[in-house]
Design a protein around this motif. Structure first.
Motif, PDB file in Angstrom:
ATOM      1  N   GLY A  91       0.791  -1.226   0.000  1.00 14.45           N
ATOM      2  CA  GLY A  91       0.000   0.000   0.000  1.00 14.45           C
ATOM      3  C   GLY A  91       0.823   1.276   0.000  1.00 14.45           C
ATOM      4  N   HIS A  92       2.115   1.162  -0.261  1.00 13.96           N
ATOM      5  CA  HIS A  92       2.961   2.353  -0.395  1.00 13.96           C
ATOM      6  C   HIS A  92       4.115   2.010  -1.312  1.00 13.96           C
ATOM      7  CE1 HIS A  92       6.057   0.539   2.175  1.00 13.96           C
ATOM      8  NE2 HIS A  92       5.103   0.215   3.035  1.00 13.96           N
ATOM      9  N   ARG A  93       4.777   3.030  -1.811  1.00 10.59           N
ATOM     10  CA  ARG A  93       5.930   2.807  -2.684  1.00 10.59           C
ATOM     11  C   ARG A  93       7.181   2.560  -1.847  1.00 10.59           C
ATOM     12  NH1 ARG A  93       6.224   8.055  -5.838  1.00 10.59           N
ATOM     13  NH2 ARG A  93       8.274   7.201  -6.359  1.00 10.59           N
ATOM     14  N   PRO A  94       8.123   1.793  -2.361  1.00  7.03           N
ATOM     15  CA  PRO A  94       9.385   1.591  -1.638  1.00  7.03           C
ATOM     16  C   PRO A  94      10.286   2.801  -1.814  1.00  7.03           C
ATOM     17  CG  PRO A  94       9.469   0.435  -3.727  1.00  7.03           C
ATOM     18  CD  PRO A  94       8.079   1.012  -3.629  1.00  7.03           C
ATOM     19  N   ALA A  95      11.180   2.983  -0.857  1.00  6.26           N
ATOM     20  CA  ALA A  95      12.132   4.088  -0.952  1.00  6.26           C
ATOM     21  C   ALA A  95      13.295   3.830  -0.010  1.00  6.26           C
ATOM     22  CB  ALA A  95      11.454   5.414  -0.595  1.00  6.26           C
ATOM     23  N   LEU A  96      14.405   4.488  -0.292  1.00  7.45           N
ATOM     24  CA  LEU A  96      15.560   4.467   0.599  1.00  7.45           C
ATOM     25  C   LEU A  96      15.734   5.870   1.158  1.00  7.45           C
ATOM     26  CD1 LEU A  96      18.167   3.537   1.920  1.00  7.45           C
ATOM     27  CD2 LEU A  96      19.297   3.681  -0.328  1.00  7.45           C
ATOM     28  N   LEU A  97      15.529   6.011   2.461  1.00  6.75           N
ATOM     29  CA  LEU A  97      15.754   7.294   3.131  1.00  6.75           C
ATOM     30  C   LEU A  97      17.195   7.290   3.625  1.00  6.75           C
ATOM     31  CD1 LEU A  97      12.449   7.516   5.227  1.00  6.75           C
ATOM     32  CD2 LEU A  97      12.835   8.032   2.800  1.00  6.75           C
ATOM     33  N   TRP A  98      18.044   8.066   2.983  1.00  7.49           N
ATOM     34  CA  TRP A  98      19.483   8.042   3.258  1.00  7.49           C
ATOM     35  C   TRP A  98      19.854   9.243   4.135  1.00  7.49           C
ATOM     36  CZ3 TRP A  98      22.861   4.241   1.398  1.00  7.49           C
ATOM     37  CH2 TRP A  98      24.212   4.453   1.697  1.00  7.49           C
TER      38      TRP A  98
ATOM     39  N   VAL B 228      22.573  -3.737   0.126  1.00  8.75           N
ATOM     40  CA  VAL B 228      21.555  -4.286   1.032  1.00  8.75           C
ATOM     41  C   VAL B 228      20.276  -3.462   0.948  1.00  8.75           C
ATOM     42  CG1 VAL B 228      20.961  -4.638   3.467  1.00  8.75           C
ATOM     43  CG2 VAL B 228      23.201  -5.339   2.625  1.00  8.75           C
ATOM     44  N   ALA B 229      20.418  -2.142   0.929  1.00 10.02           N
ATOM     45  CA  ALA B 229      19.253  -1.265   0.849  1.00 10.02           C
ATOM     46  C   ALA B 229      18.483  -1.495  -0.450  1.00 10.02           C
ATOM     47  CB  ALA B 229      19.687   0.189   0.962  1.00 10.02           C
ATOM     48  N   LYS B 230      19.211  -1.742  -1.532  1.00  6.62           N
ATOM     49  CA  LYS B 230      18.561  -2.010  -2.824  1.00  6.62           C
ATOM     50  C   LYS B 230      17.664  -3.244  -2.724  1.00  6.62           C
ATOM     51  CE  LYS B 230      19.596  -3.182  -7.639  1.00  6.62           C
ATOM     52  NZ  LYS B 230      20.674  -3.447  -8.625  1.00  6.62           N
ATOM     53  N   LEU B 231      18.116  -4.265  -1.992  1.00  5.97           N
ATOM     54  CA  LEU B 231      17.310  -5.478  -1.820  1.00  5.97           C
ATOM     55  C   LEU B 231      16.036  -5.175  -1.016  1.00  5.97           C
ATOM     56  CD1 LEU B 231      20.139  -8.074  -1.062  1.00  5.97           C
ATOM     57  CD2 LEU B 231      18.911  -7.741  -3.223  1.00  5.97           C
ATOM     58  N   PHE B 232      16.167  -4.339   0.011  1.00  4.66           N
ATOM     59  CA  PHE B 232      14.991  -3.947   0.788  1.00  4.66           C
ATOM     60  C   PHE B 232      13.993  -3.192  -0.093  1.00  4.66           C
ATOM     61  CE2 PHE B 232      17.454  -4.742   4.678  1.00  4.66           C
ATOM     62  CZ  PHE B 232      16.466  -5.241   5.520  1.00  4.66           C
ATOM     63  N   VAL B 233      14.504  -2.280  -0.918  1.00  2.00           N
ATOM     64  CA  VAL B 233      13.623  -1.527  -1.815  1.00  2.00           C
ATOM     65  C   VAL B 233      12.943  -2.474  -2.800  1.00  2.00           C
ATOM     66  CG1 VAL B 233      13.576   0.201  -3.673  1.00  2.00           C
ATOM     67  CG2 VAL B 233      14.855   0.659  -1.568  1.00  2.00           C
ATOM     68  N   ASP B 234      13.685  -3.458  -3.290  1.00  2.54           N
ATOM     69  CA  ASP B 234      13.111  -4.441  -4.205  1.00  2.54           C
ATOM     70  C   ASP B 234      12.000  -5.243  -3.527  1.00  2.54           C
ATOM     71  OD1 ASP B 234      13.250  -5.769  -6.858  1.00  2.54           O
ATOM     72  OD2 ASP B 234      13.769  -7.526  -5.658  1.00  2.54           O
ATOM     73  N   ALA B 235      12.102  -5.381  -2.191  1.00  2.66           N
ATOM     74  CA  ALA B 235      11.074  -6.096  -1.425  1.00  2.66           C
ATOM     75  C   ALA B 235       9.863  -5.210  -1.127  1.00  2.66           C
ATOM     76  CB  ALA B 235      11.670  -6.613  -0.115  1.00  2.66           C
ATOM     77  N   GLY B 236       9.926  -3.942  -1.559  1.00  2.00           N
ATOM     78  CA  GLY B 236       8.793  -3.045  -1.371  1.00  2.00           C
ATOM     79  C   GLY B 236       8.807  -2.281  -0.060  1.00  2.00           C
ATOM     80  N   VAL B 237       9.943  -2.291   0.620  1.00  2.00           N
ATOM     81  CA  VAL B 237      10.050  -1.694   1.955  1.00  2.00           C
ATOM     82  C   VAL B 237      10.557  -0.255   1.870  1.00  2.00           C
ATOM     83  CG1 VAL B 237      11.319  -1.885   4.148  1.00  2.00           C
ATOM     84  CG2 VAL B 237      10.431  -3.943   3.026  1.00  2.00           C
TER      85      VAL B 237
END
Length: 199
Positions: A23-30, A90-99
């Motif tokens: 229900g939301h887009r994935p993103a990396l908050l750096w 690692v963060a890219k994998l989390f984003v790919d998981a939709g997190v």
């Protein structure tokens, strides 16, 4: 070095399906800033608010990651670069998981942050500069690191004996002398809403 015998495995469940489920887009908050600037404090507060809003999140903290995944790395410039490279992967994998994943690291070098950004799609990397004057960070010194660095006990310490390259155009610029934790959270959450990362 890339092994020519390794091929990326395409998963049955797509990134888009995972995004729809959450229900939301994935993103990396750096989050980037000096030691003691408030990165982890603000990142934790933002994650708590996103969790309250029903978002799927994870926080990668500098010290926590160095206790496991990156415990073999020193604080030399070369190892700092490798530290951030691994975190970016690692963060890219989390984003790919939709997190919505948060990364709270000093990450002092602009090129390393740019490299992490380049791994993601447009709009997925949100650079948040936690801008706190070094005098304030040093006065806080929650871990006693500045004192040790001044005494020569910690080599390559960012802000003292190693450079910090401030972001030139971060998506979000938090001035901690003017923004409280609550105000910082509101600024970040409002940005995520404005970009339709969250509803």
């Amino acid at each position: 070095m890339t092994n020519e015998n390794i091929v990326w495995h395409q998963q049955t469940v797509s990134k888009e399906q995972k995004q729809a489920q959450k229900g939301h887009r994935p993103a990396l908050l750096w989050y980037t800033g000096l030691s003691g600037s408030g990165k982890s404090t603000i990142a934790n507060a933002v994650e708590a608010e996103l969790f309250r809003l029903g978002c799927h999140t994870y926080l990668l903290d500098g010290d926590n990651v160095r206790m496991g995944l990156n415990k073999d790395l020193s604080f030399s410039d070369a190892d700092r670069e490798e530290n951030i490279r691994r975190i970016g992967e690692v963060a890219k994998l989390f984003v790919d998981a939709g997190v919505i994943v948060s990364s709270a690291f000093i990450s002092p070098f602009e090129a390393d942050r740019a490299s992490a950004r380049s791994r993601l799609n447009d709009g997925e990397f949100v650079e948040i500069f936690i801008d706190t004057p070094i005098e304030v960070c040093e006065a806080r010194d929650p871990k006693g690191l500045y004192k040790k660095a001044r005494a020569g006990e910690i080599p390559n310490f960012t802000g003292i004996s190693s450079a910090f390259e401030s972001p030139k155009k971060p998506e979000i610029h938090i001035h901690t002398q003017h923004h409280s934790i609550a105000q910082s959270v509101e600024l970040i959450v409002s940005y995520l809403r404005s970009k339709q990362i969250i509803k």
